[in-house]
Design an enzyme around this catalytic site. Sequence first.
Site, mmCIF file in Angstrom:
data_model
loop_
_atom_site.group_PDB
_atom_site.id
_atom_site.type_symbol
_atom_site.label_atom_id
_atom_site.label_comp_id
_atom_site.label_asym_id
_atom_site.label_seq_id
_atom_site.Cartn_x
_atom_site.Cartn_y
_atom_site.Cartn_z
ATOM 1 N N HIS A 307 -48.569 31.288 7.574
ATOM 2 C CA HIS A 307 -50.369 31.843 7.462
ATOM 3 C C HIS A 307 -50.453 32.502 9.300
ATOM 4 C CE1 HIS A 307 -53.790 33.198 7.545
ATOM 5 N NE2 HIS A 307 -54.137 33.340 6.080
ATOM 6 N N ASP A 364 -52.094 32.580 -1.807
ATOM 7 C CA ASP A 364 -51.488 33.810 -2.592
ATOM 8 C C ASP A 364 -50.271 33.232 -3.836
ATOM 9 O OD1 ASP A 364 -53.295 35.471 -2.267
ATOM 10 O OD2 ASP A 364 -51.634 37.118 -0.703
HETATM 11 N N1 CMC Z 1 -40.420 32.639 4.682
HETATM 12 C C1 CMC Z 1 -39.835 32.571 5.614
HETATM 13 N N2 CMC Z 1 -40.149 32.451 7.002
HETATM 14 C C2 CMC Z 1 -41.368 32.544 7.382
HETATM 15 C C3 CMC Z 1 -41.978 33.084 6.474
HETATM 16 C C4 CMC Z 1 -42.054 33.135 5.216
HETATM 17 N N3 CMC Z 1 -43.060 33.122 4.432
HETATM 18 N N4 CMC Z 1 -43.068 33.129 7.415
HETATM 19 C C5 CMC Z 1 -43.248 32.858 9.185
HETATM 20 N N5 CMC Z 1 -41.919 32.485 8.376
HETATM 21 C C6 CMC Z 1 -40.547 32.328 9.945
HETATM 22 C C7 CMC Z 1 -40.929 33.784 10.734
HETATM 23 O O1 CMC Z 1 -39.308 34.493 10.098
HETATM 24 C C8 CMC Z 1 -40.530 33.267 12.017
HETATM 25 O O2 CMC Z 1 -39.792 32.401 12.348
HETATM 26 P P1 CMC Z 1 -39.061 32.383 13.978
HETATM 27 O O3 CMC Z 1 -40.106 32.042 14.605
HETATM 28 O O4 CMC Z 1 -37.840 32.048 13.697
HETATM 29 O O5 CMC Z 1 -38.919 33.644 14.823
HETATM 30 C C9 CMC Z 1 -41.983 31.965 12.239
HETATM 31 O O6 CMC Z 1 -42.023 31.927 10.973
HETATM 32 C C10 CMC Z 1 -43.489 32.903 12.686
HETATM 33 O O7 CMC Z 1 -43.749 34.247 11.515
HETATM 34 P P2 CMC Z 1 -44.335 35.341 11.939
HETATM 35 O O8 CMC Z 1 -44.033 36.401 11.778
HETATM 36 O O9 CMC Z 1 -44.363 35.193 13.300
HETATM 37 O O10 CMC Z 1 -45.830 35.019 11.416
HETATM 38 P P3 CMC Z 1 -46.811 35.580 11.658
HETATM 39 O O11 CMC Z 1 -48.542 35.075 11.828
HETATM 40 O O12 CMC Z 1 -46.554 37.172 12.303
HETATM 41 O O13 CMC Z 1 -47.159 36.339 9.983
HETATM 42 C C11 CMC Z 1 -47.214 35.515 7.359
HETATM 43 C C12 CMC Z 1 -47.804 35.657 9.154
HETATM 44 C C13 CMC Z 1 -48.252 35.201 6.437
HETATM 45 C C14 CMC Z 1 -47.339 37.458 7.427
HETATM 46 C C15 CMC Z 1 -46.288 35.180 7.278
HETATM 47 O O14 CMC Z 1 -45.963 33.920 7.488
HETATM 48 C C16 CMC Z 1 -45.312 35.809 5.581
HETATM 49 O O15 CMC Z 1 -44.658 37.047 6.245
HETATM 50 N N6 CMC Z 1 -45.828 34.879 4.614
HETATM 51 C C17 CMC Z 1 -45.184 35.759 3.453
HETATM 52 C C18 CMC Z 1 -46.208 36.337 3.031
HETATM 53 C C19 CMC Z 1 -47.964 36.164 2.381
HETATM 54 O O16 CMC Z 1 -47.332 35.395 1.850
HETATM 55 N N7 CMC Z 1 -48.915 36.326 2.737
HETATM 56 C C20 CMC Z 1 -50.122 36.190 2.550
HETATM 57 C C21 CMC Z 1 -50.832 35.717 3.929
HETATM 58 S S1 CMC Z 1 -52.379 34.798 3.276
HETATM 59 C C22 CMC Z 1 -53.222 35.723 2.494
HETATM 60 C C23 CMC Z 1 -54.050 36.490 2.697
HETATM 61 O O17 CMC Z 1 -54.970 37.059 3.459
HETATM 62 O O18 CMC Z 1 -53.064 37.948 3.343
#
Ligand code: CMC
Length: 428
Positions: A307, A364
Site C-alpha cells: 500500500h 483487497d
Molecule cells: N508484490 C511484490 N512486490 C511489491 C508489491 C507486491 N504486491 N507491492 C510493492 N512491491 C515492491 C515494489 O516492487 C518495490 O520494490 P523495490 O523497492 O525493490 O523496487 C517496493 O515494493 C515498493 O513498491 P512501490 O510500487 O514503489 O510502492 P507504491 O506505493 O508505488 O505502490 C501499490 C503501492 C499498492 C500500487 C503496490 O504495493 C501494488 O502494486 N500492490 C498490488 C496491487 C494492490 O493490491 N493494490 C490495492 C491497493 S489497496 C486498495 C486501494 O485503496 O486501492
Amino acid sequence: MSRLATLEIDGKKYKFPLVQGTENEIAIDIKTLRAVTGGVTTIDPGYKNTGSCESAITFLDGEKGILSYRGYAIEDLAEKADFLEVVFLLIFEELPNQEQLDKFHSDIKAQSLVDEDVRKIIDAFPKSAHPMGVLSSLTSALTAFNPSSVNVDSEDAMYNAIVRILGKFPVLVAWTLRKKQGLPLDYGDNSLGYIENILKMMFHKPNEEYVQNQVMIDALNKLLILHADHEQNCSTSTVRIVGSSHAGLFASISAGISALWGPLHGGANQAVLEMLEAIKEDGGDTKKYMAKAKDKEDPFRLMGFGHRVYKNFDPRAKIIKAAADEVLEDLGVEDPILDIAKGLEQEALNDEYFVSRKLYPNVDFYSGIIYRAMDIPTEMFTVMFALGRLPGWIAQWKEMRLRKEPIGRPRQLYIGETHREFKTIKNR
Ligand code: CMC
C-alpha cells in the site's frame, strides 16, 4: 511562535511556514514557492510527498495502521454502525440522530427511480462488457437526465445532487449485475433498509420471493463501511480534481469510477481472486508465486499486498480477514481459496523481501473471498468497492467545493526538445 522551514537555492534562503494538522502531522506550506523563487517548482511523481489539500474527513496513520472517519475509529464503525449512518457522518460531519437519519433515508428513497431511457443505454452494451465500464458510463449519463444537478450554486442544490446519486447509484450497480446475468432491470423496494434494498435489487428473481439473509446484510454493511473513504487515494483525488473544474458531481464520480477500476487500485480485488484461482489451478504451489512476486524480471506482483500509505497492517484487512472466516462459516461455504490466501499471507509475513519493504495484506486481499461466498461474480467486485466508496467521493467533492478550492492544475518540469525550425512536409 509559528515554525518555519528554510530552503536554500544557490545560496539564497527562503522561508516557508510549517502547518500542523489536528493529529500533529506537519506540512511545509509552499503556496508562495514559485512567486518568491522566480518560478522554481517541485517534482514529486505519484505525489508521494505532496498534500493536495487540507481535509477534515478521514485520518490515516500508515506507520501505526490507524484509520478513522471524522474521528471515529474504523474498528468501532465496522462493528457498531449502519452503513447509512457512516454515509451521513462522512458527508455531514456528525453521526445522525434517528430523526436526521430517517429524513436522509426518505430523501434518498424519493430519488431511487432512474429514467426509463437509461435502460436503452444499458441495453446497448454487450453482455461481456466489464461492469466498471458500464457503471462509469451510466453514472456519467445520469448528468444528461438530471441537468439541475450539474451547477450546484447553493447548499440546497448540493444536497439534492447528493441524495439523487445516493438513490440512483445502487440501482445502476444492480442493473450492471442483472444485465450480465440476463435478468430484468427493475427496481428495489423502498420499504426496505438501504443495504437490504441493494441485496434485493441485485439478487431477486422475477419468479420467486427474495428472502433476506442476515449474514449477507451484516457482511455487506461491514464491507461498505470499510471501503467508504480513504483520504486522497487515486480515485478520490480524481473526483476532487475533476470536480475542481466545476464539472458537477455525477461527472466527477464517473471519473472516480474509472480511476478505481485499475488493478493497482480498486481493481485489485478482482485481480486477487483471479490470482488465487490461478494458483489453485496450478496445483496450489504458493512458494512458486512468492518467488515470481520477488523476481524483478517477472511483472507478477502479489495482488492484495502493499500500500502506498500503510507500512504496517491495513486495519481494514484485519477486520475483513476475521469477517471472511465468520461469513464463510455462517453461509456454510468451504472455499479452498481462503486457505491459499492464508498460506500466502503467512509466507509473506515471514519473508525478508516483504518484511523489508513493509508489504502487508491490504483491504483487497480478503474482500473478494467474502463477495464470492455471497455469490457476487468476480467482475462485480470492484463495482462493490465503488458502491462503498461513493459516500467518500461525495464527502470529498463537497468539502472541495465548500472550501472553494482552486482548479487542480499541477506543474511539470519540461524535458523535451527546445526550439526547432519547422520544415514543411516535403522537406522532412
Ligand atoms: N508484490 C511484490 N512486490 C511489491 C508489491 C507486491 N504486491 N507491492 C510493492 N512491491 C515492491 C515494489 O516492487 C518495490 O520494490 P523495490 O523497492 O525493490 O523496487 C517496493 O515494493 C515498493 O513498491 P512501490 O510500487 O514503489 O510502492 P507504491 O506505493 O508505488 O505502490 C501499490 C503501492 C499498492 C500500487 C503496490 O504495493 C501494488 O502494486 N500492490 C498490488 C496491487 C494492490 O493490491 N493494490 C490495492 C491497493 S489497496 C486498495 C486501494 O485503496 O486501492
